[in-house]
Design a protein around this motif. Structure first.
Motif, PDB file in Angstrom:
ATOM      1  N   ILE A  49      63.244  15.000 -17.611  1.00 37.97           N
ATOM      2  CA  ILE A  49      62.461  16.205 -17.869  1.00 37.97           C
ATOM      3  C   ILE A  49      63.168  17.382 -17.191  1.00 37.97           C
ATOM      4  O   ILE A  49      63.545  17.299 -16.030  1.00 37.97           O
ATOM      5  CB  ILE A  49      61.039  16.063 -17.286  1.00 37.97           C
ATOM      6  CG1 ILE A  49      60.378  14.778 -17.806  1.00 37.97           C
ATOM      7  CG2 ILE A  49      60.193  17.293 -17.609  1.00 37.97           C
ATOM      8  CD1 ILE A  49      60.170  14.727 -19.294  1.00 37.97           C
ATOM      9  N   CYS A  66      50.081  14.457 -15.763  1.00 33.13           N
ATOM     10  CA  CYS A  66      51.021  13.368 -15.476  1.00 33.13           C
ATOM     11  C   CYS A  66      50.303  12.097 -15.019  1.00 33.13           C
ATOM     12  O   CYS A  66      49.582  12.115 -14.026  1.00 33.13           O
ATOM     13  CB  CYS A  66      52.029  13.809 -14.402  1.00 33.13           C
ATOM     14  SG  CYS A  66      53.156  12.473 -13.979  1.00 33.13           S
ATOM     15  N   PRO A  67      50.480  11.001 -15.734  1.00 35.57           N
ATOM     16  CA  PRO A  67      49.736   9.776 -15.412  1.00 35.57           C
ATOM     17  C   PRO A  67      50.197   9.125 -14.108  1.00 35.57           C
ATOM     18  O   PRO A  67      49.443   8.359 -13.508  1.00 35.57           O
ATOM     19  CB  PRO A  67      50.008   8.853 -16.603  1.00 35.57           C
ATOM     20  CG  PRO A  67      51.278   9.352 -17.197  1.00 35.57           C
ATOM     21  CD  PRO A  67      51.333  10.815 -16.924  1.00 35.57           C
ATOM     22  N   VAL A  68      51.421   9.411 -13.678  1.00 29.60           N
ATOM     23  CA  VAL A  68      51.916   8.735 -12.475  1.00 29.60           C
ATOM     24  C   VAL A  68      52.099   9.703 -11.306  1.00 29.60           C
ATOM     25  O   VAL A  68      52.727   9.375 -10.307  1.00 29.60           O
ATOM     26  CB  VAL A  68      53.252   8.002 -12.760  1.00 29.60           C
ATOM     27  CG1 VAL A  68      53.044   6.898 -13.773  1.00 29.60           C
ATOM     28  CG2 VAL A  68      54.321   8.976 -13.249  1.00 29.60           C
ATOM     29  N   ALA A  70      53.915  12.312 -10.893  1.00 30.07           N
ATOM     30  CA  ALA A  70      55.316  12.545 -10.530  1.00 30.07           C
ATOM     31  C   ALA A  70      55.593  14.026 -10.279  1.00 30.07           C
ATOM     32  O   ALA A  70      56.625  14.387  -9.739  1.00 30.07           O
ATOM     33  CB  ALA A  70      56.229  12.031 -11.647  1.00 30.07           C
ATOM     34  N   ILE A  71      54.671  14.893 -10.699  1.00 30.19           N
ATOM     35  CA  ILE A  71      54.928  16.333 -10.616  1.00 30.19           C
ATOM     36  C   ILE A  71      54.120  16.974  -9.496  1.00 30.19           C
ATOM     37  O   ILE A  71      52.943  16.663  -9.309  1.00 30.19           O
ATOM     38  CB  ILE A  71      54.561  17.022 -11.940  1.00 30.19           C
ATOM     39  CG1 ILE A  71      55.417  16.455 -13.073  1.00 30.19           C
ATOM     40  CG2 ILE A  71      54.745  18.538 -11.862  1.00 30.19           C
ATOM     41  CD1 ILE A  71      55.020  16.935 -14.448  1.00 30.19           C
ATOM     42  N   ILE A  81      59.854  17.308  -9.322  1.00 26.22           N
ATOM     43  CA  ILE A  81      59.559  16.068 -10.054  1.00 26.22           C
ATOM     44  C   ILE A  81      60.183  14.890  -9.325  1.00 26.22           C
ATOM     45  O   ILE A  81      61.320  14.958  -8.858  1.00 26.22           O
ATOM     46  CB  ILE A  81      60.043  16.147 -11.533  1.00 26.22           C
ATOM     47  CG1 ILE A  81      59.764  14.808 -12.230  1.00 26.22           C
ATOM     48  CG2 ILE A  81      61.509  16.532 -11.625  1.00 26.22           C
ATOM     49  CD1 ILE A  81      59.930  14.849 -13.726  1.00 26.22           C
ATOM     50  N   CYS A  86      58.846   8.956 -12.526  1.00 28.56           N
ATOM     51  CA  CYS A  86      58.623   9.452 -13.894  1.00 28.56           C
ATOM     52  C   CYS A  86      58.905   8.352 -14.919  1.00 28.56           C
ATOM     53  O   CYS A  86      59.920   7.677 -14.860  1.00 28.56           O
ATOM     54  CB  CYS A  86      59.528  10.655 -14.177  1.00 28.56           C
ATOM     55  SG  CYS A  86      59.531  11.164 -15.897  1.00 28.56           S
ATOM     56  N   ILE A  87      57.986   8.162 -15.846  1.00 31.02           N
ATOM     57  CA  ILE A  87      58.161   7.118 -16.858  1.00 31.02           C
ATOM     58  C   ILE A  87      58.529   7.731 -18.228  1.00 31.02           C
ATOM     59  O   ILE A  87      58.459   7.065 -19.257  1.00 31.02           O
ATOM     60  CB  ILE A  87      56.888   6.260 -16.998  1.00 31.02           C
ATOM     61  CG1 ILE A  87      55.663   7.173 -17.204  1.00 31.02           C
ATOM     62  CG2 ILE A  87      56.707   5.362 -15.771  1.00 31.02           C
ATOM     63  CD1 ILE A  87      54.414   6.441 -17.648  1.00 31.02           C
ATOM     64  N   ALA A  88      58.879   8.987 -18.207  1.00 29.18           N
ATOM     65  CA  ALA A  88      59.323   9.691 -19.427  1.00 29.18           C
ATOM     66  C   ALA A  88      58.322   9.588 -20.573  1.00 29.18           C
ATOM     67  O   ALA A  88      58.690   9.419 -21.725  1.00 29.18           O
ATOM     68  CB  ALA A  88      60.699   9.182 -19.864  1.00 29.18           C
ATOM     69  N   CYS A  89      57.064   9.711 -20.241  1.00 33.47           N
ATOM     70  CA  CYS A  89      56.046   9.635 -21.299  1.00 33.47           C
ATOM     71  C   CYS A  89      55.969  10.942 -22.092  1.00 33.47           C
ATOM     72  O   CYS A  89      55.378  10.994 -23.153  1.00 33.47           O
ATOM     73  CB  CYS A  89      54.681   9.312 -20.696  1.00 33.47           C
ATOM     74  SG  CYS A  89      54.044  10.663 -19.688  1.00 33.47           S
ATOM     75  N   GLU A  90      56.545  11.987 -21.574  1.00 32.93           N
ATOM     76  CA  GLU A  90      56.626  13.304 -22.215  1.00 32.93           C
ATOM     77  C   GLU A  90      55.281  14.008 -22.384  1.00 32.93           C
ATOM     78  O   GLU A  90      55.179  14.991 -23.105  1.00 32.93           O
ATOM     79  CB  GLU A  90      57.335  13.210 -23.574  1.00 32.93           C
ATOM     80  CG  GLU A  90      58.783  12.770 -23.443  1.00 32.93           C
ATOM     81  CD  GLU A  90      59.521  12.809 -24.777  1.00 32.93           C
ATOM     82  OE1 GLU A  90      59.529  11.779 -25.449  1.00 32.93           O
ATOM     83  OE2 GLU A  90      60.066  13.862 -25.136  1.00 32.93           O
ATOM     84  N   LEU A  91      54.272  13.502 -21.725  1.00 27.25           N
ATOM     85  CA  LEU A  91      52.962  14.170 -21.822  1.00 27.25           C
ATOM     86  C   LEU A  91      53.042  15.588 -21.269  1.00 27.25           C
ATOM     87  O   LEU A  91      52.461  16.523 -21.816  1.00 27.25           O
ATOM     88  CB  LEU A  91      51.903  13.377 -21.041  1.00 27.25           C
ATOM     89  CG  LEU A  91      51.369  12.127 -21.745  1.00 27.25           C
ATOM     90  CD1 LEU A  91      50.430  11.355 -20.827  1.00 27.25           C
ATOM     91  CD2 LEU A  91      50.668  12.508 -23.045  1.00 27.25           C
ATOM     92  N   CYS A  92      53.789  15.750 -20.183  1.00 25.34           N
ATOM     93  CA  CYS A  92      53.917  17.081 -19.575  1.00 25.34           C
ATOM     94  C   CYS A  92      54.613  18.047 -20.523  1.00 25.34           C
ATOM     95  O   CYS A  92      54.246  19.210 -20.621  1.00 25.34           O
ATOM     96  CB  CYS A  92      54.645  16.990 -18.232  1.00 25.34           C
ATOM     97  SG  CYS A  92      56.249  16.186 -18.353  1.00 25.34           S
TER      98      CYS A  92
HETATM   99  S1  SF4 Z   1      57.295  12.649 -18.506  1.00 25.88           S
HETATM  100 FE1  SF4 Z   1      55.317  11.716 -18.116  1.00 25.88          FE
HETATM  101  S2  SF4 Z   1      55.662  10.620 -16.209  1.00 25.88           S
HETATM  102 FE2  SF4 Z   1      57.355  12.024 -16.388  1.00 25.88          FE
HETATM  103  S3  SF4 Z   1      56.683  13.816 -15.293  1.00 25.88           S
HETATM  104 FE3  SF4 Z   1      56.121  14.139 -17.402  1.00 25.88          FE
HETATM  105  S4  SF4 Z   1      54.035  13.421 -17.536  1.00 25.88           S
HETATM  106 FE4  SF4 Z   1      54.881  12.622 -15.651  1.00 25.88          FE
END
Ligand code: SF4
Ligand code: SF4
Lengths: 328, 761
Positions: A49, A66-68, A70-71, A81, A86-92
């Motif tokens: 990210i 962010c589910p984990v 990380a931010i 970050i 970070c699990i790269a879920c791309e929600l952010c």
């Molecule tokens: S990609 Fe997902 S896990 Fe990584 S910082 Fe964004 S929300 Fe969090």
């Protein structure tokens, strides 16, 4: 599962990655860690990210989603970050209203990437150009690369492979029959220095040059080879280094190499480092003065006697005296 | 149209010392504001009607705008300013005997005005004729109040326009007949109408006779003056020049030109006689007009390629931006390129700089000539010649309903417009529809009536666009009713197929075969992006209400930065994303169908054009913030080109989006690109790349490409003035990078302009 590759960027109409106008694909993941790397977002092989301070509105939406966890943001409202968690879920990325967050590295199937490249076909073929695989180190994703190259070859695209040479020899060999041009980086002849600058010695890289030479000869391949040497201030831009590289190439490869390019350093990728939150020691480094590049070009021409074409390309610092033509 | 001119041209064609002197004078005129063209106000650029003058801004006289108010739109004028107003304003027949709205009152003014326009011959010239004043500086040029009222109503709803000399006469008529032949044609036609009792026609032809006789006197005065100078001149070179001028002018006072130089001189006199009434026609296909004269003279041994080129270059210098075109196809649809096409572009190649020449591509065009034209574009970098697609232009004419016979002889004629030579008075280029405005009204209605359904919203939008179009139609029709009385275009009519025969001015009903009205639609990409964002965020996701959006826009997004970015983040036209590009098709089809369903009093429908030359830079604050995330102070998109900086994927995706539209449904829509020399590979010449670009672009269905190559000085200016819309679209490229220059880091910019490597390209 079908083959997939991580690509950070696809650059249409690139004028500097081989002959003509080209479509250059930047693959993610590299086997070296060059201090001057121009594409820092291609170094790690995972999606990352990136954050642009100028665009960020400070809304904290990313932090909340962010589910984990990380931010976080420090007191100066700078985004932090934790790349490990970070699990790269791309929600952010999705939630960021300002497009301050982006994902470096997009997944492509062979078919998708092929379709994307073919869109550029009339433009790149008409200008005597083609497709360049760059990165990162494209050969780290060699299975994917071979599949893609085969399909593109069926449509008679000119293919160039931009490699740092730090790869298993069979990867390189496997791609040679599908490649029209290899852009092979040779940065520093002194292996100890090479290790300091790039994180690894140059033995394997030099060995691969021989492997490539023999392979091309034995199979009578038409593959062309260009050597590229970045001129980095205070590192590779020494007379000894350029002389050593030139001498080495002239001794061992003179029949095979059709061009040796010296590439001028510039720090225009500073913002890329900033986006990745990496502090880059070369951020303030100036362009090389035109006089020095001219001199190094002379050295290169002297040492590399017998090599077909030796040229410089890139930006240089303007001096009082009017510099002569530098590009070939 | 903006073009940026490189100071240092590269041309291998050498100029004669004589031409060099003339060129220097031409540059002096341009650089010292002797050729400036003005408009009254920013409204003129947006709505193509200032509410003041009925034309561009008269430079002097009663109707001239105040110096500090008018806007200088560049050194494009034919008029050569001498710093003074027309000295005989008070003696104009309409002042002395009384003004009235009719062709004869106009013709008398014209004749007096031309008689009082001095003969101007400069040393070293072989082609002569220039003027210091336009008729609108001396004769009242204003429509009656009823017309102006309609104009202001149209503006309120987002439209406007003037009808004025944007057509392409067929100079072939004049080159064949000469002024004497034209006079005879007028008199014969008048006798016929007299016999038939068509009074109005007789009246009109009386006016045409008055005008033609004054032109004959004008040419004769040039002949006499040149003869006088030839007699007294001692310097042998100058003497020879005057003799040439005298002979040339004398031979064409009434007779048709019989040699190449006479033909060129005739064309220049026509341009002067016509341009003196105001601004702007195209003059057709120069290569077709001159080829027979050229061949005949070469055969006779009195002309060669080089001298022909020099004379054409001299013709160009007489004018601020020449509206000639080259190439294209002939009547049998075969390639029409000939030796004159080469000469015409070579003449430009010698001079470089600003010009409006056009080269008409088609798949069968002479490959070498096409390559040469592209090479000239690349080398001079000033967007000249303009490259256009003949087949798409012709297809659009046929689609509108032109006959095959009228459609083949088409010429690129100006910014983005083109004409069937001598066969149309299609009122083009100076009508405007600001599409953002009806959309904004629809948004207000949607908020008031609580419309939450996209289909319903579209219906309201449709209704509002229709309303704007209707007032425009009413305004235009009223203008057409008055136009032949207010400002007949008699000189133009002399070289058209129809007006003299029919005894009707070219601006009148039933004078020529084709009379469409074309409207420049402004802000289309902004409407497309706005509609798409609203569809997504308001009507589909229902994240915001229309009321909430209007509040944010009202405050120019202040305090709503997050919200603005959400609208900004929606896909934008120009990135080859089908969803939003489909919206572009929906919006453009819609406005096209609407316009095509409306008819003018001449019996022809309206047509959209997807380009506007400058309005986008001024319209921003007038229309305010828009739902595409645009702030009020930002300009609108340029023509159909994606909004500045929103096409983030590079040039090819932009071209792909751009060409999803079928341009044969529109009257033009040019694609703008500004490239920095660094864009071109070191080992390849620019001409090849320009050719590649343009050819592919045309094969994809594009109609026009304006390609500029920028130099370092321009970049330096861009650094100093980054807000200037002129610089917003500059793309520069270094290894692995390409970006809009003005948005780059300062440091980057500084380093970039210091580069030396690319200067040697
Ligand atoms: S990609 Fe997902 S896990 Fe990584 S910082 Fe964004 S929300 Fe969090
Ligand atoms: S969501 Fe985007 S704008 Fe908001 S704080 Fe995070 S990075 Fe900044």
């Amino acid at each position: 599962m079908a083959l997939q590759a991580l690509v950070t960027d696809i650059h249409s109409l690139s004028a500097h990655d081989g002959p003509g106008m080209r479509t250059t694909v930047f693959f993610k993941g590299c086997s070296l860690r060059c201090a001057w790397c121009h594409n820092p977002e291609t170094i790690r092989k995972e999606q990352e990210i990136t954050w642009e301070a100028e665009k960020c509105l400070g809304c904290h939406a990313c932090e909340m989603v962010c589910p984990v966890k990380a931010i976080s943001f420090n007191r100066e409202s700078n985004y932090i970050i934790d790349r490990e968690s970070c699990i790269a879920c791309e929600l952010c990325v999705e939630v960021c209203p300002a497009e301050a967050l982006k994902t470096a590295g997009e997944k492509y199937s062979v078919e998708e990437l092929y379709e994307r490249i073919v869109k550029d076909e009339p433009f790149i073929k008409g200008a005597g150009g083609g497709v360049t695989f760059s990165g990162g180190e494209p050969l780290l994703q060699v299975d994917f690369l071979k599949e893609l190259a085969k399909k593109l070859k069926e449509r008679s695209f000119h293919l160039a492979l931009d490699t740092c040479g730090m790869v298993p020899p069979e990867h390189l060999q496997g791609m040679l029959p599908l490649t029209d041009l290899v852009l092979f980086d040779l940065k520093e002849m002194d292996s100890r220095k090479h290790k300091v600058f790039t994180g690894a010695g140059n033995e394997r890289i030099l060995r691969n040059l021989f492997v490539m030479r023999d392979y091309i000869r034995e199979r009578n391949l038409k593959t062309e080879v260009w050597i590229r040497t970045p001129l980095i201030p205070g590192m590779t831009d020494t007379e000894e280094n350029i002389y050593a590289i030139g001498d080495f190439l002239a001794q061992e490869f003179s029949g095979m190499i059709s061009r040796w390019e010296l590439l001028g350093f510039n720090n225009m990728c500073t913002t890329k480092y900033r986006k990745l939150g990496i502090s880059w020691p070369l951020a303030e480094e100036e362009l090389l003065p035109a006089g020095q590049t001219r001199y190094l070009l002379e050295v290169a021409r002297k040492a590399g006697k017998g090599l077909k074409e030796i040229s410089f390309s890139g930006l240089t610092r303007r001096e009082k005296v009017v510099p002569p033509r530098m590009n070939g | 149209m903006e073009t940026i001119v490189l100071p240092d041209k590269k041309s291998s064609i050498r100029k004669s010392a004589r031409l060099q002197k003339l060129h220097e004078r031409n540059l002096y005129l341009a650089q010292n504001h002797k050729r400036d063209l003005f408009v009254d106000n920013a409204e003129f650029l947006v709505y193509h009607w200032s509410g003041q003058a009925a034309t561009f801004s008269p430079a002097t006289g009663e109707l001239a705008a105040a110096e500090d108010q008018r806007i200088n739109i560049g050194d494009h004028n034919c008029r050569v300013d001498n710093g003074e107003p027309f000295p005989y304003v008070e003696e104009m027949p309409s002042k002395v005997k009384g003004f009235s709205y009719d062709a004869n009152n106009f013709a008398e003014d014209y004749a007096f005005f031309l008689d009082k326009s001095p003969v101007v011959i400069h040393p070293y010239e072989r082609i002569v004729g220039e003027f210091h004043w336009q008729l609108d500086e001396a004769r009242f040029f204003q429509y009656p109040e009823e017309n102006r009222k309609l104009g202001f109503e149209a503006r309120k709803l987002g439209a406007g326009g003037i009808s004025f000399t944007h057509t392409t006469p067929d100079l072939g008529i004049g080159l064949k007949l000469g002024w004497g032949g034209i006079l005879e044609k007028i008199r014969k036609s008048r006798a016929k109408h007299e016999k038939n009792g068509y009074r109005q026609g007789v009246e009109y032809l009386n006016a045409a006779e008055t005008v033609t006789l004054s032109i004959i006197r004008y040419v004769k005065r040039y002949a006499e003056e040149a003869e006088r100078r030839a007699r007294s001149e001692k310097d042998p070179e100058l003497k020879e020049n005057y003799e040439i001028v005298a002979r040339t002018c004398r031979n064409i006072v009434t007779d048709a030109p019989s040699t190449f130089i006479e033909a060129i001189q005739w064309i220049n006199f026509f341009q002067v006689a016509e341009r003196i009434i105001g601004h702007g026609n195209g003059y057709g296909r120069l290569d077709q007009l001159l080829i027979d004269f050229y061949r005949r003279d070469v055969e006779k041994g009195i002309l060669d390629h080089e001298y022909a080129r020099e004379l054409v270059a001299e013709l160009y210098l007489k004018y601020g931006g020449n509206y000639f075109s080259f190439g294209g196809r002939d009547r049998d649809q075969k390639d029409a390129t000939n030796e004159m096409s080469w000469i015409g572009i070579e003449a430009y190649d010698m001079l470089g700089g600003y010009n409006q020449l056009g080269v008409m591509w088609h798949p069968d065009i002479d490959k070498d000539f096409w390559h040469y034209a592209c090479d000239v574009v690349g080398r001079h970098g000033a967007g000249a010649p303009t490259l256009v697609n003949y087949d798409v232009m012709r297809a659009s004419e046929l689609r509108s309903g032109y006959s095959e016979e009228d459609a083949w002889d088409i010429a690129y004629s100006g910014c983005q417009w083109y004409c069937s030579v001598g066969k149309e008075y299609s009122d083009q280029d100076l009508n405007s529809l600001v599409l953002v405005q009806p959309m904004q009204r629809a948004m207000k209605i949607a908020a008031e009536e609580n419309i939450t359904d996209w289909e319903k919203f579209w219906e309201v939008y449709d209704r509002e666009v229709n309303r704007t179009v209707d007032v425009l139609v009413e305004f235009k029709n009223n203008t057409y009713k008055w136009q032949p009385k207010v400002w007949p275009e008699i000189v133009t009519s002399l070289c058209m197929h129809g007006p003299i025969e029919n005894g009707r001015d070219v601006t009148d009903v039933r004078a020529v075969n084709n009379n469409f009205t074309s409207v420049n639609v402004l802000g289309v990409p902004n409407v497309v992006d706005s509609m798409y964002a609203m569809k997504e965020l308001i009507f589909t996701q229902k994240k915001y209400t229309m009321k909430r959006l209007l509040e944010a826009l009202e405050r120019n997004w202040e305090g709503d930065e997050v919200m603005r970015h959400e609208f900004l983040k929606q896909p934008k036209f120009g990135n080859d994303i089908d969803s939003v590009d489909d919206m572009a098709l929906q919006v453009t089809d819609h406005v096209r169908e609407l316009l095509e369903s409306k008819y003018n009093i001449k019996g022809f429908h309206f047509r959209p054009s997807l380009f506007q030359f400058m309005g986008h830079t001024y319209a921003g604050p007038m229309v305010g913030a828009t739902p595409d995330g645009r702030r009020a102070e930002e300009p609108l998109a340029h023509g159909m080109n994606p909004m500045h900086g929103r096409n983030t994927q590079g040039i090819l995706p932009t071209i792909r989006s751009f060409t999803k539209i079928d341009y044969s449904g529109f009257q033009g829509g040019s694609f703008q690109i500004e490239l920095h020399p660094s864009f071109f590979p070191d080992d390849q010449d620019r001409g090849t790349l320009v050719e590649l670009f343009a050819t592919n672009f045309f094969e994809m269905g594009g109609v026009q490409i304006n390609l500029n190559v920028l130099d370092i000085d321009t970049l330096k200016q861009a650094m100093k003035d980054p807000e200037n819309p002129k610089y917003r679209n500059i793309v520069v490229k270094v290894t692995g990078y390409s970006a809009h220059f003005v948005v780059m880091d300062r440091k980057f910019q500084e380093e970039f302009v210091q580069r030396v490597n690319y200067q040697s390209l």
